[in-house]
Design a protein around this motif. Structure first.
Motif, PDB file in Angstrom:
ATOM      1  N   ASP A  48      95.649 -47.216-109.547  1.00  0.00           N
ATOM      2  CA  ASP A  48      96.865 -46.417-109.380  1.00  0.00           C
ATOM      3  C   ASP A  48      98.033 -47.271-108.893  1.00  0.00           C
ATOM      4  O   ASP A  48      99.170 -47.125-109.357  1.00  0.00           O
ATOM      5  CB  ASP A  48      96.577 -45.286-108.398  1.00  0.00           C
ATOM      6  N   ILE A  49      97.741 -48.164-107.946  1.00  0.00           N
ATOM      7  CA  ILE A  49      98.799 -49.019-107.373  1.00  0.00           C
ATOM      8  C   ILE A  49      98.647 -50.401-108.012  1.00  0.00           C
ATOM      9  O   ILE A  49      97.921 -51.265-107.516  1.00  0.00           O
ATOM     10  CB  ILE A  49      98.692 -49.073-105.844  1.00  0.00           C
ATOM     11  N   HIS A 105     100.457 -40.892 -99.654  1.00  0.00           N
ATOM     12  CA  HIS A 105     101.736 -40.755-100.355  1.00  0.00           C
ATOM     13  C   HIS A 105     102.408 -42.098-100.646  1.00  0.00           C
ATOM     14  O   HIS A 105     103.578 -42.124-101.023  1.00  0.00           O
ATOM     15  CB  HIS A 105     102.671 -39.863 -99.532  1.00  0.00           C
ATOM     16  N   VAL A 106     101.676 -43.203-100.479  1.00  0.00           N
ATOM     17  CA  VAL A 106     102.262 -44.511-100.760  1.00  0.00           C
ATOM     18  C   VAL A 106     102.308 -44.741-102.264  1.00  0.00           C
ATOM     19  O   VAL A 106     101.537 -44.146-103.030  1.00  0.00           O
ATOM     20  CB  VAL A 106     101.462 -45.643-100.077  1.00  0.00           C
ATOM     21  N   SER A 107     103.213 -45.621-102.693  1.00  0.00           N
ATOM     22  CA  SER A 107     103.375 -45.864-104.134  1.00  0.00           C
ATOM     23  C   SER A 107     103.379 -47.346-104.493  1.00  0.00           C
ATOM     24  O   SER A 107     103.522 -47.679-105.663  1.00  0.00           O
ATOM     25  CB  SER A 107     104.681 -45.224-104.628  1.00  0.00           C
ATOM     26  N   SER A 108     103.237 -48.235-103.511  1.00  0.00           N
ATOM     27  CA  SER A 108     103.248 -49.674-103.787  1.00  0.00           C
ATOM     28  C   SER A 108     102.293 -50.376-102.837  1.00  0.00           C
ATOM     29  O   SER A 108     101.881 -49.817-101.815  1.00  0.00           O
ATOM     30  CB  SER A 108     104.658 -50.250-103.609  1.00  0.00           C
ATOM     31  N   GLU A 111     103.764 -50.693 -99.321  1.00  0.00           N
ATOM     32  CA  GLU A 111     103.659 -49.470 -98.521  1.00  0.00           C
ATOM     33  C   GLU A 111     102.231 -49.251 -98.040  1.00  0.00           C
ATOM     34  O   GLU A 111     102.000 -48.859 -96.886  1.00  0.00           O
ATOM     35  CB  GLU A 111     104.124 -48.266 -99.344  1.00  0.00           C
ATOM     36  N   ARG A 176      94.148 -39.675-103.337  1.00  0.00           N
ATOM     37  CA  ARG A 176      95.198 -39.246-102.400  1.00  0.00           C
ATOM     38  C   ARG A 176      94.802 -37.975-101.651  1.00  0.00           C
ATOM     39  O   ARG A 176      95.188 -37.773-100.492  1.00  0.00           O
ATOM     40  CB  ARG A 176      96.511 -39.042-103.148  1.00  0.00           C
TER      41      ARG A 176
END
Length: 418
Positions: A48-49, A105-108, A111, A176
């Motif tokens: 995902d990341i 809720h992180v996206s990178s 983070e 998540r």
């Protein structure tokens, strides 16, 4: 123990002492579930990341948690000794649970890295304060058993975290969801816990030097204690292997035996943590009984555990080369039995060599050294994996380290009458 507690009937004291353990059990579970479940969801998280990229980056992220946890552990222990174990525990639970929720809720990679780092800060305050509070209440022949029951919460957390891979694989849930759910559960539990936990009140005539003096005096007294230094080494060296088993075993099993993420996560956690869960109770009971005959009873039980970990490391390291999933599971079970004997006696042994008001600080220092080295082990294992170093070589070194640890624990000399 305070005069007000001493004035209570023994049955009331015992009920109160075990109530404290019962209240802390779910906290211990969440403490390790929140930190452990990411290992079982590694494939989903990295898929995902995308900018995580390499195994080394993943290992660096795991290491950052441990390094800040290590740095903050002595601080958390000192605060628990100096002010309040109860407030330290409740504050730690609330903050790390909030950060757990935010992790979902992180996206990178950046983070995620900082979320795990901040979780390391907040979680570091819990274990020293919790084990010190248990040791405060369990002053007699139940200390190892009480610590063992608390550690069962840790093992249950790791086992539950092993099932997170199935949740991550579920199309309607995903990785998540696990962070959202467990984070919210911890935030909610912190509220009633604040009202139900109780510190052991200080006696009016107690010396204040350890509890209200400067931190330098407390740390200096610990560092000048030969037995404490030996216990720090003993606490740290086997943890190098344990952290690699906790953090990397799901990925090792998945890659070595070509099984699903869910099955690998459960297999990596359920067997050895289940064995540790049962052996922590057995080891605590055996240590408490042995203490009736020898002040070194807890040391001897812990040493037996270390003797079991040595062959387990050889088994774990050689199972992939032999293409034997059964050997891997059997070795993990033996490792779990040994770890339970070891784990339930560390705080009780510490309580035999330092004063009561230095217990949380002492355990915090032990965590500092152990986690710093554990972070290096995680990062180093990632680098060695990228360079294709054989597993049997890596775990063979861990086995030799455990042999050295066995010698160290037998050198510890507890104070008479503790």
């Amino acid at each position: 123990m305070s005069s007000s507690l001493n004035a209570a009937p023994p049955s009331t004291l015992m009920r109160r002492a075990w109530l404290i353990v019962g209240l802390l059990f779910p906290v211990a579970l969440l403490n390790y579930l929140d930190r452990q479940m990411i290992a079982s969801m590694k494939v989903s998280v990295m898929g995902d990341i995308k900018d995580i990229g390499t195994e080394e980056n993943w290992g660096h992220m795991l290491a950052s948690f441990k390094w800040v946890y290590a740095i903050c552990s002595p601080i958390g222990g000192y605060i628990a000794d100096r002010f309040s174990r109860k407030l330290t525990i409740c504050g730690s639970l609330f903050v790390w649970s909030l950060i757990t929720w935010l992790t979902g809720h992180v996206s990178s990679f950046n983070e995620l890295y900082w979320a795990r780092t901040m979780m390391g800060v907040s979680e570091a305050f819990y274990i020293p304060a919790a084990l010190a509070l248990i040791a405060d209440y369990h002053t007699g022949g139940t200390r190892s058993r009480a610590v063992g029951v608390h550690q069962m919460g840790i093992y249950c957390g790791v086992i539950t975290g092993g099932f997170a891979g199935f949740v991550a694989d579920a199309p309607d849930l995903g990785w998540r969801f696990m962070f959202d759910f467990t984070g919210l559960a911890g935030v909610l539990y912190a509220i009633p816990l604040l009202f139900l936990l109780r510190d052991v009140p200080r006696q009016s005539g107690e010396p204040e030097t350890a509890s209200s003096g400067d931190g330098g005096g407390s740390f200096g007294e610990l560092i000048g204690n030969r037995n404490f230094i030996l216990l720090v080494l003993y606490f740290t060296l086997p943890a190098l292997a344990a952290w690699v088993v906790r953090d990397w075993m799901p990925a090792i099993l998945q890659k070595s035996f070509n099984i699903s993420q869910g099955k690998a996560g459960v297999s990596a956690a359920l067997y050895w943590q289940g064995a540790a869960l049962l052996s922590a109770i057995l080891g605590g009971w055996l240590a408490d009984r042995w203490m009736r005959r020898s002040e070194r009873g807890r040391i001897y039980v812990s040493a037996i555990g270390m003797m079991l970990i040595v062959p387990a490391m050889f088994g774990v390291g050689n199972a992939p080369a032999l293409n034997s999933f059964g050997l891997a599971i059997a070795a993990l079970i033996v490792f779990g039995v040994g770890w339970g004997f070891f784990d339930c006696n560390n705080m009780p042994i510490l309580s035999q060599i330092v004063r009561p008001h230095l217990r949380a600080t002492g355990y915090g220092l032990m965590n500092f050294v152990s986690m710093m080295c554990g972070g290096l082990a995680d990062w180093g294992f990632g680098k060695m994996s990228d360079r294709h170093v054989p597993l049997n070589v890596i775990f063979g070194v861990f086995a030799m380290i455990c042999v050295f640890s066995l010698v160290i624990v037998l050198l510890i000399r507890p104070k008479p009458g503790t």
